[in-house]
Scaffold this active site. Structure first.
Site, PDB file in Angstrom:
ATOM      1  N   TRP A 276       0.829  -1.204   0.000  1.00  0.00           N
ATOM      2  CA  TRP A 276       0.000   0.000   0.000  1.00  0.00           C
ATOM      3  C   TRP A 276       0.864   1.253   0.000  1.00  0.00           C
ATOM      4  CZ3 TRP A 276      -0.502   4.134   3.375  1.00  0.00           C
ATOM      5  CH2 TRP A 276      -1.621   4.956   3.199  1.00  0.00           C
ATOM      6  N   HIS A 277       2.017   1.188   0.670  1.00  0.00           N
ATOM      7  CA  HIS A 277       2.877   2.368   0.775  1.00  0.00           C
ATOM      8  C   HIS A 277       3.600   2.693  -0.529  1.00  0.00           C
ATOM      9  CE1 HIS A 277       2.338   1.802   5.150  1.00  0.00           C
ATOM     10  NE2 HIS A 277       2.632   3.076   5.234  1.00  0.00           N
ATOM     11  N   GLY A 278       3.791   1.718  -1.389  1.00  0.00           N
ATOM     12  CA  GLY A 278       4.484   2.014  -2.636  1.00  0.00           C
ATOM     13  C   GLY A 278       4.640   0.782  -3.512  1.00  0.00           C
TER      14      GLY A 278
END
Length: 427
Positions: A276-278
């Site tokens: 989700w972060h990258g």
């Protein structure tokens, strides 16, 4: 704007449909539409090139060369945040935890509420949506609390994070030329940089919302005072961790079932959290590391749930608490290397440099700035049982409290200048 409008329109419509629909098969179909639209949009804009490139690499391993089309996609600002926010609405309506709203204006305002649109906190409809339907009046106490939170957030972002970034960028871009102690210092500074960025923005968002008469959830709660990784994730990016808990971990079975199932559920949650972060394997490995250190105590039946403030009433932490906090911070900091590095190889070489090079060379970092970081953490320790750092019952003299507020404002204005003179770093 088009994407957020489209996503909001779909979920508003799905919510209204679910309100009167009793056939379970139709309800599931409506929820599936919401999931496909939201996750499909997020997946396309954020992960299309990532999956295409990895798909290509798999064929290279078998001696085949593919040249699939990649796209020059501009990632929409805040898409990860508002996608989860609007998606939680339809899921809660489907589960009959909340009643769907008939007020389209309030719903669209809930999804696109500007203070927290770009970087959270990820609000639930049960908390934020009703506030758009209620009348609001100016409250002096809420406004002053909002201003204090904004000042705290600006200090974290502009004094701590922005100045740490100067050191971090230099060290990570030239990691081959530095000693192990300097590399370790770079990792520590990045830990404070990302904390100052994320936590600072959340404080600003929550404070701005209070000025407008809205209450947002607390998103960071002194995470670097955590005594293990489990406590860390109850304090770090709380709106995201609780989102994954409620909409992924618990539906998978949570901590019910066998130990193997619990471990599986935790791995899925943290790998998804990393992704989700990258769109990079570095984020996946970062999530994997956190999963491992949360699962290890479960494997050995040594897990501890900390639901209380550490050493409340004590000026100094006990030796056990100090070691627990330091050990947790070290694990989190080394894991942040994968979060910051451009590639997995970059991260591994960076960690190898910390392990193999001298740790006894003093990095050329401003002693003054180190004292500021140490002083800030001491303030967090002293204020660990308060709602925010500027609640100061120990200072009954009002002019002195006002002086502290203006001192913080002065630090923000002076140390956040374009020249960033607060750190003097020489190589």
């Amino acid at each position: 704007m088009g994407l957020i409008f489209f996503s909001s329109a779909v979920d508003f419509t799905v919510g209204k449909f679910l309100k009167n629909e009793t056939r379970q098969s139709h309800r599931k179909a409506a929820l599936l539409v919401s999931l496909l639209v939201n996750l499909g949009t997020l997946g396309f804009f954020k992960y299309y090139n990532f999956f295409i490139e990895n798909f290509q690499q798999v064929f290279v391993l078998f001696g085949k060369t593919l040249e699939p089309a990649t796209l020059q996609i501009l990632l929409p600002v805040g898409i990860s945040f508002y996608t989860f926010q609007t998606l939680s609405y339809t899921i809660d309506v489907y589960l009959k935890k909340i009643e769907p709203t008939n007020n389209g204006l309030a719903f669209f305002a809930f999804v696109s509420f500007f203070p927290q649109l770009v970087a959270g906190p990820i609000e639930r409809a049960s908390n934020l949506l009703p506030q758009f339907l209620n009348s609001r009046t100016f409250k002096y106490h809420k406004a002053t609390t909002g201003l204090k939170l904004i000042v705290i957030g600006l200090f974290k972002k502009m004094v701590i994070a922005d100045n740490c970034a100067l050191v971090v960028n230099e060290i990570f871009s030239n990691y081959q030329n530095h000693s192990g102690s300097t590399l370790l210092m770079g990792a520590v500074f990045f830990a404070f940089q990302i904390y100052g960025d994320f936590s600072g923005y959340s404080d600003i968002a929550i404070g701005t919302a209070k000025l407008l008469g809205f209450d947002l959830m607390k998103n960071f709660n002194l995470p670097y005072l955590s005594r293990n990784l489990r406590e860390f994730w109850s304090r770090w990016h709380i709106s995201l961790s609780t989102w994954f808990r409620d909409y992924v971990y618990i539906p998978l079975g949570g901590n019910r079932g066998s130990k193997t199932q619990v471990i599986r559920n935790l791995f899925i949650v943290f790998l998804l959290s990393g992704l989700w972060h990258g769109a990079n394997w570095t984020f996946v490995i970062w999530g994997f590391i956190h999963a491992v250190f949360i699962i290890l105590p479960i494997l050995f039946n040594r897990q501890t749930n900390y639901n209380h403030v550490a050493n409340l009433g004590r000026v100094f932490p006990t030796l056990t608490t100090a070691f627990s906090i330091a050990g947790t911070f070290l694990i989190v900091t080394l894991a942040w290397v994968f979060f910051r590095a451009e590639t997995v190889t970059h991260a591994l070489l960076y960690l190898q440099g910390i392990a193999n090079r001298s740790l006894f060379t003093m990095p050329a970092v401003s002693k003054g700035f180190l004292l500021v970081l140490l002083g800030y953490m001491c303030v967090e320790w002293v204020q660990r049982d308060k709602k925010h750092l500027l609640i100061m019952p120990c200072i009954p003299y009002k002019p002195l409290r006002i002086f502290i507020y203006y001192l913080l404002v002065f630090c923000i204005l002076y140390f956040a200048a374009d020249a960033q003179p607060f750190i003097y770093f020489q190589f």
